[in-house]
Design an enzyme around this catalytic site. Structure first.
Site, PDB file in Angstrom:
ATOM      1  N   VAL A 155       4.023  -0.849   4.188  1.00  0.00           N
ATOM      2  CA  VAL A 155       2.667  -1.215   4.595  1.00  0.00           C
ATOM      3  C   VAL A 155       2.033  -2.076   3.506  1.00  0.00           C
ATOM      4  O   VAL A 155       2.061  -1.726   2.328  1.00  0.00           O
ATOM      5  CB  VAL A 155       1.800   0.040   4.844  1.00  0.00           C
ATOM      6  N   ASP A 178       5.018  13.052  13.007  1.00  0.00           N
ATOM      7  CA  ASP A 178       5.194  12.999  11.547  1.00  0.00           C
ATOM      8  C   ASP A 178       3.861  13.303  10.859  1.00  0.00           C
ATOM      9  O   ASP A 178       3.380  12.514  10.045  1.00  0.00           O
ATOM     10  CB  ASP A 178       5.723  11.624  11.135  1.00  0.00           C
ATOM     11  N   LYS A 235       1.989  -3.336   8.816  1.00  0.00           N
ATOM     12  CA  LYS A 235       3.204  -2.531   8.660  1.00  0.00           C
ATOM     13  C   LYS A 235       4.420  -3.283   9.197  1.00  0.00           C
ATOM     14  O   LYS A 235       4.460  -3.697  10.350  1.00  0.00           O
ATOM     15  CB  LYS A 235       3.071  -1.198   9.400  1.00  0.00           C
ATOM     16  N   GLY A 256      10.261   5.810   5.086  1.00  0.00           N
ATOM     17  CA  GLY A 256      11.518   5.640   5.795  1.00  0.00           C
ATOM     18  C   GLY A 256      11.420   4.702   6.972  1.00  0.00           C
ATOM     19  O   GLY A 256      12.405   4.092   7.382  1.00  0.00           O
ATOM     20  N   LEU A 266       0.825  -1.212   0.000  1.00  0.00           N
ATOM     21  CA  LEU A 266       0.000   0.000   0.000  1.00  0.00           C
ATOM     22  C   LEU A 266       0.855   1.256   0.000  1.00  0.00           C
ATOM     23  O   LEU A 266       0.434   2.308  -0.486  1.00  0.00           O
ATOM     24  CB  LEU A 266      -0.911   0.013   1.233  1.00  0.00           C
ATOM     25  N   GLY A 267       2.032   1.169   0.577  1.00  0.00           N
ATOM     26  CA  GLY A 267       2.908   2.333   0.637  1.00  0.00           C
ATOM     27  C   GLY A 267       4.227   1.975   1.288  1.00  0.00           C
ATOM     28  O   GLY A 267       4.348   1.002   2.040  1.00  0.00           O
ATOM     29  N   GLY A 317       9.153   2.011   7.217  1.00  0.00           N
ATOM     30  CA  GLY A 317       8.771   0.652   6.895  1.00  0.00           C
ATOM     31  C   GLY A 317       7.859   0.582   5.681  1.00  0.00           C
ATOM     32  O   GLY A 317       7.622   1.576   4.990  1.00  0.00           O
TER      33      GLY A 317
END
Length: 723
Positions: A429, A539, A443, A425, A421-422, A427
């Site tokens: 997912v 973040d 994740k 920096g 999915l993405g 990890g």
């Protein structure tokens, strides 16, 4: 997570392993809203002992249910310690420079003629102000009167110190150990803030739970103390059965409260009655028949290194046959050595010749299998797996799941790249589907340091209890791997970054953008102000704001990159985050606070207004940062040049200017001058309520329809707009 709030919890409620066993009387309601109601308390006829009736009322504002003892709200009932946490109003006094008058609001806390008394051990009387003399007027259960008080003074803001309550801006006194069940605050009018009103206009006083208070200098110079606790502070009260001793109560078996045969009675003395506890080796509710259940000590492997046999209230621990020693000591059981060299030699040679070939193959297999099992067990222990299992076993309604590594491999088809999915920096997912056909986001983090390993289990407990409609919920984790794997609820519509920056991005109405902004602000405000313990996201960026099937904003990735405790005050930390969103003050000093999240949110707000990215590597230094471009445009009165054309029309100008001004406040270079996230959320709520758009309905189907074709909307605000 970079700090443990003082709350993803505790984050955030006090945890108790035996609370999960504290149940109501059979056939009676066990909860009022989120509060457990264990016997001897009850909210229905026949469900409580005399003097322990509680009222469960529905809140007319949000339809939630709240628990009351009389007119005092009950937040939690602590059965093992015979205590209850309640709400107590803050009394205040303010000086008006214009009218030169004093306004006050004085409250009392009344538990007279009840089973409750204010705990002298866990509470204190707190007074806040720079020209304040507050009194605590008390009455005990025998109608004896007491009066204490304290003075807090200061002549400048510079004399105040965070965390110090010793008479300079803040003072505190203990509560007499006399069974106090009533108190009322009073202020000395000669101390009225008239000499310090330029920086400290109001004074506050209340009896409150000692562990729930840490002095902050903003409590003196602003109204933060009132709003931090929403006008009501927690107070801990003791409760007991009747006013008789255990010896007298046991004579009347029909009224004796310690109903479990495995319970003990404890006198409180001086007419304060008694309380019941489970006997040693048992846990549960001593006020119910069969309420105290035997503890299986053998489940704890550290209890016995030999053969453990559980017994009622205790256990037996013996060494296995062929061994000797003390199975309860560190030395444990040792094998009995038998001296028979000839027999050993003959048997060894014979067996060795027969099985040498087979063993040579099996040894390697067994060794590798045990090695893998040992690695998994070690990872599970070092990340707090036992703590999580204990909480899952002891707490009713605790839905957190500890997954096996094989379950997650199967859910992601062995982490197939098609399921990604993405990536970032911290990890990668993956989308996964569990055996119950439930979609989840999995994740796999890249790194974790030694400090994070030690605190991981505690912090996961805090994260698992965060429950907010605009925050992605963590469902579980896998601990039998070198770096823990986190499992979250699956959010179907992707993230805000892709929605607004994709080349195929639709025309997004201003109303939708403001709703997403407000929902994000509400989530961050919850993490900062209402989560227990509080949490700094660290973040905040548009790619970490996910959108569900109804295009409702869901803040994600909180605590997943850095899982470590944090205090309310600023502290030094390794700078982490995403370029373009990082707080400049945080980058320079390493001091991370909730105001760092406020700055990052301001950048997200700019993305929604301009539809520009937060940072461009391929541009000149003064054009790389969106925040720099925006601040320069505001200074030169050229805001319209950077705004997204899709939201620009005559009727929207005033509203956009208000939003831009809010973004500028969030991007203030000095963290202290930025607003709190709850203030940002409140401002966005007011802006949305004042926005009029009669031709457009704010719903997900409308956005879906925009994905295929461009569409333009009109919005307007009244000339009398007030934020």
């Amino acid at each position: 997570m970079a700090w443990l709030v003082f709350v993803f919890l505790s984050l955030i409620p006090h945890l108790s392993a035996v609370e999960g066993l504290a149940v109501a009387k059979p056939g009676c309601r066990t909860k009022c809203g989120d509060v457990d109601v264990p016997f001897p308390f009850g909210i229905e006829p026949g469900c409580f002992l005399e003097g322990f009736y509680l009222n469960c009322s529905q809140n007319a504002t949000d339809s939630t249910y709240k628990l009351f003892a009389g007119n005092v709200e009950v937040l939690k009932i602590l059965l093992p310690t015979s205590q209850a946490r309640m709400k107590n109003a803050i009394s205040w006094q303010c000086y008006n420079d214009t009218t030169r008058s004093i306004t006050d609001n004085i409250w009392s806390f009344r538990l007279s003629s009840t089973r409750y008394r204010i705990s002298s051990l866990h509470n204190k009387f707190v007074s806040i102000g720079c020209d304040t003399l507050a009194y605590n007027n008390m009455v005990d259960y025998q109608n004896h009167q007491y009066r204490t008080g304290c003075v807090s003074v200061c002549y400048s803001q510079e004399s105040l110190t965070n965390g110090t309550c010793s008479g300079i801006g803040c003072c505190e006194t203990p509560i007499p150990p006399a069974g106090i069940n009533y108190y009322k605050v009073s202020f000395d009018r000669n101390f009225n803030s008239s000499f310090v009103s330029d920086f400290s206009r109001c004074s506050y006083a209340a009896v409150m739970e000692a562990d729930n208070f840490i002095f902050n200098t903003s409590y003196v110079t602003t109204t933060n103390f009132w709003y931090t606790y929403n006008g009501e502070v927690p107070i801990l009260v003791d409760w007991s059965i009747g006013n008789e001793t255990c010896e007298v109560a046991q004579r009347n078996t029909s009224n004796y409260a310690c109903a479990s045969p495995n319970s003990v009675c404890n006198d409180l003395g001086d007419g304060l009655g008694y309380i019941c506890n489970c006997s040693k080796g048992y846990e549960g509710n001593p006020y119910l028949k069969d309420g105290c259940q035997d503890i299986d000590e053998c489940e704890d492997k550290s209890t016995c290194s030999g053969i453990c046999v559980n017994t009622p209230g205790s256990f037996n621990c013996t060494c296995p046959q062929g061994t000797h020693g003390d199975p309860n000591s560190a030395a444990g059981c040792n094998k009995i050595e038998r001296s028979s060299p000839w027999v050993k030699f003959v048997v060894g040679i014979s067996v060795g010749l027969m099985v040498v070939v087979i063993l040579s193959c099996l040894v390697y297999f067994v060794h590798e299998k045990r090695k893998i099992a040992a690695i998994k067990e070690n990872c599970f222990k070092q990340y707090g797996g036992q703590l999580l299992y204990q909480e899952m076993k002891s707490k009713q309604g605790f839905t957190f799941t500890i997954f096996k590594e094989e379950e997650l491999k199967e859910a992601t088809n062995n982490y197939d790249a098609k399921n990604i999915l993405g990536e970032g920096g911290n990890g990668t997912v993956y989308k996964g589907t569990l055996k119950n056909n439930k979609d989840v986001a999995i994740k796999r983090c890249k790194t974790i340091d030694e400090k994070q390993k030690k605190e991981f289990g505690k912090e996961i407990l805090i994260l698992s209890q965060i429950n907010h409609k605009n925050i992605v919920r963590i469902l579980g984790c896998c601990l039998e791997v070198e770096i823990p794997i986190l499992v979250y609820e699956f959010i179907s519509k992707g993230n805000l970054f892709d929605l607004i920056h994709s080349c195929r991005a639709p025309c997004i109405p201003l109303s939708i953008r403001l709703r997403i902004a407000q929902e994000t602000a509400e989530a961050l405000a919850y993490l900062h102000s209402w989560a227990s313990p509080p949490i700094v996201h660290r973040d905040v960026k548009s790619s970490n704001i996910l959108l569900d099937e109804n295009f409702v904003a869901k803040v994600s990735d909180f605590g997943a990159s850095v899982l470590a405790p944090m205090d309310e005050d600023q502290f030094m930390t390794l700078v982490q985050g995403t370029r373009g969103y990082l707080d400049p003050e945080y980058m320079q000093t390493g001091l991370l606070t909730v105001k760092s999240d406020v700055y990052s949110f301001g950048v997200v707000l700019l993305e929604l207004l301009t539809r520009k990215k937060a940072f461009y590597l391929d541009k000149s230094d003064d054009q790389r940062s969106l925040s720099s471009i925006f601040l320069s445009a505001m200074k030169e009165n050229k805001l319209e040049e950077i705004l997204d054309d899709q939201i620009m029309d005559v009727e929207s100008v005033n509203l956009i200017n208000w939003v831009a001004e809010l973004a500028r406040e969030c991007l203030n270079m000095e963290a202290e001058k930025r607003p709190e996230m709850r203030e940002v959320a409140e401002t966005l709520d007011k802006l949305r309520k004042n926005m009029k758009h009669p031709w457009v309905q704010d719903n997900p189907e409308e956005i879906e329809s925009l994905l295929g074709e461009p569409f333009f909307f009109q919005y307007g605000v009244g000339n009398d707009f007030i934020p």
